[in-house]
Structure formats: structure tokens, C-alpha cells
Design an enzyme around this catalytic site. Structure first.
Site, PDB file in Angstrom:
ATOM      1  N   HIS A 143     -23.680   2.757  49.110  1.00  0.00           N
ATOM      2  CA  HIS A 143     -23.377   3.498  47.881  1.00  0.00           C
ATOM      3  C   HIS A 143     -24.205   4.777  47.839  1.00  0.00           C
ATOM      4  CE1 HIS A 143     -22.241   4.388  43.825  1.00  0.00           C
ATOM      5  NE2 HIS A 143     -23.494   4.364  43.404  1.00  0.00           N
ATOM      6  N   GLY A 158     -29.319   6.422  44.749  1.00  0.00           N
ATOM      7  CA  GLY A 158     -29.997   6.297  43.462  1.00  0.00           C
ATOM      8  C   GLY A 158     -29.198   5.427  42.520  1.00  0.00           C
ATOM      9  N   GLU A 159     -29.821   5.044  41.418  1.00  0.00           N
ATOM     10  CA  GLU A 159     -29.147   4.222  40.424  1.00  0.00           C
ATOM     11  C   GLU A 159     -27.993   4.993  39.784  1.00  0.00           C
ATOM     12  OE1 GLU A 159     -32.016   3.046  37.584  1.00  0.00           O
ATOM     13  OE2 GLU A 159     -33.261   1.914  39.003  1.00  0.00           O
ATOM     14  N   ALA A 160     -27.087   4.252  39.161  1.00  0.00           N
ATOM     15  CA  ALA A 160     -25.997   4.889  38.419  1.00  0.00           C
ATOM     16  C   ALA A 160     -26.579   5.779  37.329  1.00  0.00           C
ATOM     17  CB  ALA A 160     -25.092   3.821  37.811  1.00  0.00           C
ATOM     18  N   GLY A 161     -26.063   6.996  37.243  1.00  0.00           N
ATOM     19  CA  GLY A 161     -26.538   7.923  36.236  1.00  0.00           C
ATOM     20  C   GLY A 161     -27.767   8.707  36.628  1.00  0.00           C
ATOM     21  N   ASP A 182     -19.513   8.263  46.987  1.00  0.00           N
ATOM     22  CA  ASP A 182     -19.461   6.909  46.442  1.00  0.00           C
ATOM     23  C   ASP A 182     -19.567   5.804  47.494  1.00  0.00           C
ATOM     24  OD1 ASP A 182     -19.267   5.250  44.087  1.00  0.00           O
ATOM     25  OD2 ASP A 182     -17.340   4.603  44.893  1.00  0.00           O
ATOM     26  N   GLU A 207     -16.531  12.549  42.375  1.00  0.00           N
ATOM     27  CA  GLU A 207     -16.425  12.188  40.962  1.00  0.00           C
ATOM     28  C   GLU A 207     -17.695  12.603  40.234  1.00  0.00           C
ATOM     29  OE1 GLU A 207     -17.152   9.990  37.412  1.00  0.00           O
ATOM     30  OE2 GLU A 207     -18.105   9.334  39.274  1.00  0.00           O
ATOM     31  N   ARG A 251     -49.499  12.274  47.027  1.00  0.00           N
ATOM     32  CA  ARG A 251     -49.325  13.666  46.598  1.00  0.00           C
ATOM     33  C   ARG A 251     -49.398  14.604  47.794  1.00  0.00           C
ATOM     34  NH1 ARG A 251     -49.726  15.130  41.309  1.00  0.00           N
ATOM     35  NH2 ARG A 251     -50.626  17.134  41.890  1.00  0.00           N
TER      36      ARG A 251
END
EC number: 2.7.11.-
Length: 316
Positions: A143, A158-161, A182, A207, A251
């Protein structure tokens, strides 16, 4: 992901390229090779006629047919029986040579696909071996958004959103190219190579929340899309509120690591998503940094070495 190929599928996929004709054993069209079915005792998926360690696709060239003709009647029949008994996916005769009638009859009786091609034996071998190896190679769907950035394949996860599609749209506007959105598919075509492609259903599409589905080719032109690319880097977008505060060492070096995909460890760089951060610039910088590291240039290591040398000079 399990993959396989039938005799009919292989014939249809290579018919035009190799000018194949199906002359016997048509009822064996459902014979199948499954990914991972090969073993150490079999030389290859496709190869010249081998009775001892049979290939899945047995190629009969001029020398192989001449050898069959040199056998007496009993030896010839026993050899043809051995060829048929192991149930090869198909037999392929090169250079439009005439098919021996006893071989044709045995193929029809056993439902063994028998093909004839005008191509030379080594051409059949090269095309069929490559096609089978690629088709049956290990593959996985991940994904994310797969793009070409500065000529290397970068998977944005990354996560949805988290903003993957918006980041991809910004990168497209900066001249980079989309491979798949996707659900890119990755195939291990060599011990150290993962080839990423786009499923046919999602070809050219991106999308974006609020805009819906965009056709990248129509919006940005043909040069904005890429058919495939080797995966070299993963950029993971994360929300820093749920992550610990980076240490001083992180860092300096950044939040980098690797992700195991099939049999390979792919370099991974994590970018925190926060208001005001230009993720497109950061992703470009992460890609450039990866390219430098592959050349043996590591700015963090250079700084640490300088710092150590400075401390040594100042130590009494």
C-alpha cells in the site's frame, strides 16, 4: 502472492512474438506451472530436451530431433515415453521442423501440448525462460504511492490520511513521474532487484481526497507516468504526536532504517508530517541523500568524524 501459468496462457502470451503453432495435445491447455514448484534437480523452467532432468518446457532443436532419429525403434519409443510421462507443460519444436508422427501421436494421446515455431532453438529458449521466470517470480502488493524521483523508484507509504496522494500530486507538478497509486505490485526479478508495476485497473490514475480520481496522463502528459521502476527507497510518512522525540543521534543521521520486502531489505527514511513542513522538498532531499549514500557519501558520518577530530586536537 501465489502465481501460476497454464500452457494456454503461455501460448497466447508468446504466440505472436514466437509465431507459435499448436499442432498436438490441445486438450492439455490447462497444464500449469506454479511459482516455487521448481526444484534443485531441474535445470530450468525451459531448456533443450533433457530426459534425465526434464524441463517444464522441452525445446527440440535440430540436434535433438536428429538424436531421436538416430535411435532404434525400441529406444525411440522408450525415450518418447519418458518425455511424456513427466508431464511437461509443453514441447516446442524450433525452425519449423517437421514433427515426427510418433511424437505427435504420443502428445495427442497424453494431452501434452506440442508447439512449432520458426524461431531458432536459442531464441525459443531465451524468450520462454525469461517470460516464465518473470511470470513466476515472487511478488507482493504494497500500500502506497510508487514514483520515479530523480530517476530512482521511491515508494511513499504512511497511514490513511497522512498525505501520500497530496505529496504525489506536488511531486508530479515538480516534474517527477507516477508508476502506481494505492496498490503497486512488486516482483523480485533478480536476487537484489524488485520491479514495481501498476495493476491494469489503476493505470495512470491517482486518487486525491477532495478531488477524487485524477488521470495523471491527461493532466500532466505522457512523460508524467512510468510503466515500471525498480524499488530503491521507501519514504514513510508518520504523525510525530504518536512517536517518541528523536535522540541527538537521530537528529544527525535522520530517522532511517530498512523494510523487508520479499527477500530484500529496502532502505527506509521516515518523515514526520507536521503543519508547515514542505514534504515534497523533504522527499526530494531524502532521495538525493539516498543517492549520495549509495555512492559512499554520508554527511552525518563526515560531521561526526570532524567533531571527533576537533575534540582530539583540543584534548591536552
Amino acid at each position: 502472492m501465489n502465481t501460476s501459468i497454464t500452457a494456454r496462457e503461455l501460448f497466447d502470451q508468446q504466440r505472436d512474438k514466437l509465431a507459435l503453432r499448436w499442432v498436438a495435445g490441445q486438450k492439455g491447455e490447462h497444464r500449469e506451472i506454479q511459482a516455487g514448484s521448481n526444484n534443485a534437480r531441474r535445470p530450468s523452467l525451459a531448456g533443450y530436451l533433457n530426459v534425465i532432468y526434464p524441463n517444464k518446457v522441452q525445446i527440440l532443436g535440430t540436434e535433438e530431433l536428429a538424436w531421436l532419429d538416430s535411435l532404434d525403434a525400441r529406444q525411440r519409443w522408450e525415450t518418447i515415453e519418458k518425455i511424456i510421462q513427466v508431464q511437461p507443460l509443453a514441447l516446442a519444436i524450433s525452425k519449423n521442423q517437421s514433427c515426427p508422427e510418433d511424437l505427435r501421436a504420443a502428445a495427442d494421446e497424453s494431452n501434452t501440448p506440442l508447439w512449432i515455431s520458426p524461431k531458432r532453438g536459442h531464441e525459443l529458449l531465451n524468450h520462454l525462460s525469461y517470460h516464465l521466470a518473470r511470470t513466476l517470480a515472487p511478488r507482493v502488493t504494497l500500500h502506497g504511492v510508487f514514483m520515479e524521483i530523480y530517476s530512482i523508484g521511491v515508494l511513499i507509504t504512511g497511514e490513511a490520511g497522512s498525505g501520500k496522494s497530496e505529496l504525489a500530486l506536488e511531486l508530479l507538478s515538480r516534474g517527477h513521474r507516477l508508476v502506481a497509486d494505492d496498490a503497486p505490485e512488486f516482483t523480485q526479478i533478480a536476487p537484489d532487484v524488485l520491479d514495481g508495476t501498476c495493476p491494469e485497473l489503476l493505470q495512470d490514475l491517482l486518487e486525491v481526497r477532495g478531488l477524487g480520481v485524477l488521470n495523471v496522463r491527461d493532466m500532466f502528459g505522457d512523460t508524467a507516468v512510468k510503466k515500471n521502476k525498480y524499488l530503491r527507497l521507501i519514504v514513510h510518512l508518520t504523525r510525530p504526536m504518536t512517536e517518541p522525540t528523536p535522540s541527538g543521534y537521530e537528529r544527525l543521521t535522520g530517522d532511517s532504517g530498512s523494510r523487508h520486502v520479499l527477500d530484500l531489505d529496502v532502505p527506509l527514511i521516515t518523515l514526520p508530517v507536521m503543519p508547515g513542513r514542505n514534504l515534497a522538498v523533504l522527499t526530494e532531499a531524502a532521495t538525493r541523500l539516498h543517492i549520495l549514500r549509495t555512492k559512499g557519501i554520508d554527511p552525518a558520518a563526515m560531521f561526526i568524524a570532524r567533531h571527533s577530530n576537533l575534540l582530539e586536537r583540543r584534548t591536552p
